[in-house]
Design an enzyme around this catalytic site. Structure first.
Site, PDB file in Angstrom:
ATOM      1  N   GLY A 157       0.831  -1.194   0.000  1.00 35.18           N
ATOM      2  CA  GLY A 157       0.000   0.000   0.000  1.00 35.18           C
ATOM      3  C   GLY A 157       0.867   1.246   0.000  1.00 35.18           C
ATOM      4  O   GLY A 157       1.950   1.279   0.598  1.00 35.18           O
ATOM      5  N   CYS A 158       0.389   2.289  -0.654  1.00 38.66           N
ATOM      6  CA  CYS A 158       1.220   3.484  -0.844  1.00 38.66           C
ATOM      7  C   CYS A 158       1.559   4.165   0.483  1.00 38.66           C
ATOM      8  O   CYS A 158       2.702   4.564   0.718  1.00 38.66           O
ATOM      9  CB  CYS A 158       0.553   4.443  -1.815  1.00 38.66           C
ATOM     10  SG  CYS A 158      -1.127   4.924  -1.376  1.00 38.66           S
ATOM     11  N   ASN A 159       0.570   4.281   1.359  1.00 37.69           N
ATOM     12  CA  ASN A 159       0.837   4.897   2.656  1.00 37.69           C
ATOM     13  C   ASN A 159       1.815   4.060   3.469  1.00 37.69           C
ATOM     14  O   ASN A 159       2.655   4.584   4.209  1.00 37.69           O
ATOM     15  CB  ASN A 159      -0.461   5.028   3.462  1.00 37.69           C
ATOM     16  CG  ASN A 159      -1.457   5.951   2.803  1.00 37.69           C
ATOM     17  OD1 ASN A 159      -1.146   7.100   2.506  1.00 37.69           O
ATOM     18  ND2 ASN A 159      -2.665   5.465   2.572  1.00 37.69           N
TER      19      ASN A 159
END
Lengths: 355, 355, 355, 355
Positions: A157-159
């Site tokens: 996931g990007c976060n």
């Protein structure tokens, strides 16, 4: 003499933001041959209607996202809704390297999966963050080994990538306490995808900052905790708050951790320097210079800075990435390079587009 | 019969953002009569060149910022560089209510002042945050008493107001630990003033999020700690990181604190409800609705939400304000209303301009 | 066998936006070797302070912009204030291919130069718009010939490129009247450079649209008229208004011209199709799809659309470019490829970075 | 003694942007009493969910948009889809002043209506642009007479107001040729309403400028032509292109017209000065100062500038308005003040919120 290992690739979900970014990177990958692009409701239309920036693919027609169209490629990239990738991968078998941009196969713990996602756990795939530190490492190595030769990749996931890169050197070196982490992120809107929701309208976004998934509910939380656990933490606990700010791309993650009492502040910088000294895509900035997301736009680059706030007894780290590149499609390309035995950096942009 | 208590007012620093916002609010204040506007380098020019939005004042000419032009008004508002307001106020004496939008007279502790500002402490004035909770209070009262009838007002820093309003109910009620607070803010650019610096250029700001004053160096830190000390904390320690995001106005402050062990989560919401139930300008949103800065634009309104993250053992609060209104000029008007014996809400906008 | 023709290059003015973009493109040019970067007031500092997105050049130190540092390179790119490039080029002589990103050598007519720029005309260099149509051409060819082998290139103004590409097919084909053209542009802020002016501050730009150089005063006007004259117009007259809108990059140029009475509307589309059918960087979109600047970000691409408004008797064209790429640095690379005998498209990005 | 004429009001379509802005203005109108708010799909929910900035109305519950809920008010404001207002107004009868924010009753010519809107013409109502010049007038008067005492008001389209105000002084004075007008607008996104369409998403808008309804297809075209016809033009023809730029509110309209041959340029400024000298809401800026939309945010103000481009033989005008205020809800309040015999400026903001 130059060795070539051209691979054919299909991208499912090619009319969305993640799929589009995957195509943008693959177009500049010297060994990738984009054969097939698919979509669900947009099947049958020209890609140029949905991705007008991808000039070289403007006239490609989107096939329906069905296994018959995805089979027969060396690499299949899935940008699909949660829960869909497992069945597709099972049908494709080991003939294809399957790269999942979604969340289905990131978490090891089925209980964490079910608590945050609600549907049955679909199994765990090798995790596409080559820079993930493992316990005992001062520089990343084990995760690359885990990706070498794999036929399945779960892209982070990007976060999660932003927060993990910011905090893991201190966790792995035992300099910070992993049980009371706090992360607050400024997020560009493309992280929310191309979905038609009122709070994603331009009129709502322009001139506004708004949080979402506050209070421990965001699905990226168990993934961050898992990563920092790999990095050597026993128990991990993080307060995590993303906030939407008026930019199309980018994540600026401010993450803090309490210094272990008695820690020499000088050892903090050393830990971050050790972790990223040799990394091609993760750059610790010179002291005093702080990351801006603008400097990472379009690049597979993470910019990291760390400071000790002695007054507050905390380490503060700030990490900037492009959520669609190092946060998604760039991580996918980097990982598939490792999986295919290609140079890890092949075809990946290092310099951002700024201002 | 309606009682009137018209007051004359001069605004020094009227070509800047804080001065301009002061004028915007005073124009709609039924008892204010704007007599004089002054500036430093812009003296002699029309206000309309610098504040084209203030149509009713477009033809006013800026006088030089000198005591001779400021004397003789009932109220003098100072939007001046640090260090300048003390001398001006001394010359004006008690004939005028002097409202300082700058930092000079906010801090009680000279050592804290000198550590963060570097020049000699100029004394402390009554602090213009009427909603500041004092130890033992469940709803704000004492600070209003401190402002009633005063001839001097030190208007709070904009970031300070956002973080104080977010955290103080829990601190005053003893539900959170004040020694390990963390606040990360998304800030609009007008908070940095109209100064010509490269990182404030539109080309740098658009599409970017960038932190500043990281690692415990921001001058608003001792002011936050002072406020939460007033609210009942013994020692206060806060990790504070502001980040610039592409909006002209607004602060979204995400602030977290560890729950005191054994605290009933239900008591958390009660504390915030008690604190703000009767406040005209501070609104606790219904559960599940989170603040957006857009909803406060142009209004003297703070929107607050609070949640308990049981997993992380932390309270998370998010506060949205307009930095130029509740963060600066609105707080000034609210406080001068109290100082002059006028209704506290007189002339102040409650509804924002959105979208 | 692959032929190589590596060239060394110096970029003067490397800490600004145009210089930075030049470096970004040259980093990905397979034959360019960036040897020297220079600046005026920033000489002696690290490039990474000014261009944090150019990771591969972060540790380069800026030399002063003096001929001794620029001499000895195959190519010298000048991003200097008006009036400075002529003397530098004279000292460099024909040993270097000199590419001027500024305006000094674009105009043929000394009177037009002096009327709009005020200082003495410094002579005319081959004009770096390979797609410029010459009278009698239906597809661009003559301008490429003019650039082949040249030792001097005057890179066009960014607004000029957008308006010229939008209108020239109709002018060259004699379908529109060139004496009453109107162009209104939406411009990103980077076109104004990194200069410290109040109207370029983020606080002024965010949420605002503002025109500049209205009423026939913009310096790009004689350059547009010159180009359309080359394309076959006798007299040219254009009303030209640029407007700043809140984006860092991009030009959206809406340009209209009266249809020559009796013109068959069907012939309009044919003229635009003929002009750009074989162009690698100028794309006429399918009917009904309109350009967005976002699709050109970072790319050397112009997106063009044309429609006939029969009701108003006008052709309307809309052209989108990235002002720093096709508008400046990309045009420079494209032209220097031609000058050096390299493939025109070498090293130039075709796909934009979006969303 | 102060006369009061309080009126009750219902707003239909109160969860959208136009309805919300209507409420914002009515909240500050000293004679308005907001009794009822209605919506279609959002009926039954709290207004605070949809308009979080309207603090004073947060707890109002939206009734369904049915005549039974709208009847019995002095004023009914309709923010409904095209085609719906006629039937509602017929049922309400003359008991209510009905103000239509939509297009249904703006056009006089049924043929123009049907050509651009496609459904049957619903009749024409008095047109809510008090500043509309009528043939022979140098300052607006006749349109105010047309609004005095009316029971029906058709509020103008936002783009129409901007273009009409910019051009009409020259048309009415016979100084420009009305048969070859060109207008290009920079538009904020709120003008498109709160509809869920891909091109209105924040990710598409941020960093982008994109045109829409190009080539003579926009529905505001016949309305502009009608207005300039009223102002004295015989035949009117306009090329009209709106472009979406990344701001939530605001229209910057650049409109040009050919000067009538032999016109003294000095007479141009005089015509614009005459037209707007006494207007409370339309301000001709001092020569050399150009409008910015930011200066009109939240205000019922139009900022106008005009210049003669002698080189191009054209007059160039630039007009800035807030599309939701002077472009919609402010025009509605201004017009209903006239209809009810109240002071025209009552309750209307004149100063914008900037920066």
């Amino acid at each position: 003499m130059v060795m070539h290992m051209t691979f054919t690739v299909a991208v499912a979900g090619a009319s969305g933001y993640a799929g589009g970014e995957m195509l943008r990177l693959l177009l500049d990958h010297p060994e990738a041959e984009i054969r097939t692009v698919t979509a669900h409701s947009n099947a049958g239309t020209r890609l140029g209607e949905h991705q007008p920036h991808l000039r070289r693919l403007a006239d490609r027609v989107l096939a329906p996202t069905e296994v018959e169209h995805l089979a027969g490629h060396d690499v299949v990239v899935l940008a699909l809704p949660h829960g869909a990738s497992g069945a597709v991968a099972a049908e494709l078998g080991d003939a294809a390297l399957v790269v999942d941009l979604g969340a289905d196969h990131r978490l090891v713990d089925p209980a964490a999966w079910e608590a945050f996602y609600g549907n049955p756990h679909a199994g765990t795939w090798p995790y596409g963050l080559p820079e993930l530190l493992h316990a005992g490492e001062r520089t990343p190595a084990a995760q690359r080994a885990a990706l070498a030769g794999t036929r399945r990749i779960a892209v982070p996931g990007c976060n999660v990538t932003a927060v993990t890169l910011g905090l893991q050197p201190g966790v792995a070196a035992g300099l910070v306490e992993p049980t009371d982490l706090v992360a607050v992120l400024a997020n560009g809107y493309s992280g929310a995808g191309k979905s038609l929701k009122t709070h994603l309208l331009a009129s709502e976004a322009l001139g506004a900052a708004q949080p979402y998934a506050v209070g421990g509910t965001h699905r990226h939380i168990p993934e961050i905790e898992q990563n920092l656990g790999v990095a050597g933490a026993g128990a991990v606990s993080i307060s995590f708050t993303p906030t939407l700010v008026p930019m199309a791309r980018g994540i600026l993650a401010t993450a803090t951790a309490r210094l272990v009492p008695g820690t020499d502040p000088a050892s903090v910088r050393a830990a971050w320097e050790d972790a990223y000294r040799d990394e091609p895509f993760v750059h610790l900035l010179p002291e005093g210079q702080w990351p801006t997301t603008a400097a990472t736009l379009g690049a597979n680059t993470a910019l990291v800075q760390v400071a000790v706030d002695e007054r507050a007894g905390r380490v503060v780290t700030v990490t900037a990435i492009d959520n669609l590149v190092k946060g998604t499609a760039g991580a996918a390309v980097q990982s598939l390079n490792l999986a295919l035995g290609l140079p890890e950096t092949l075809g990946l942009p290092l310099d951002g587009v700024a201002p």
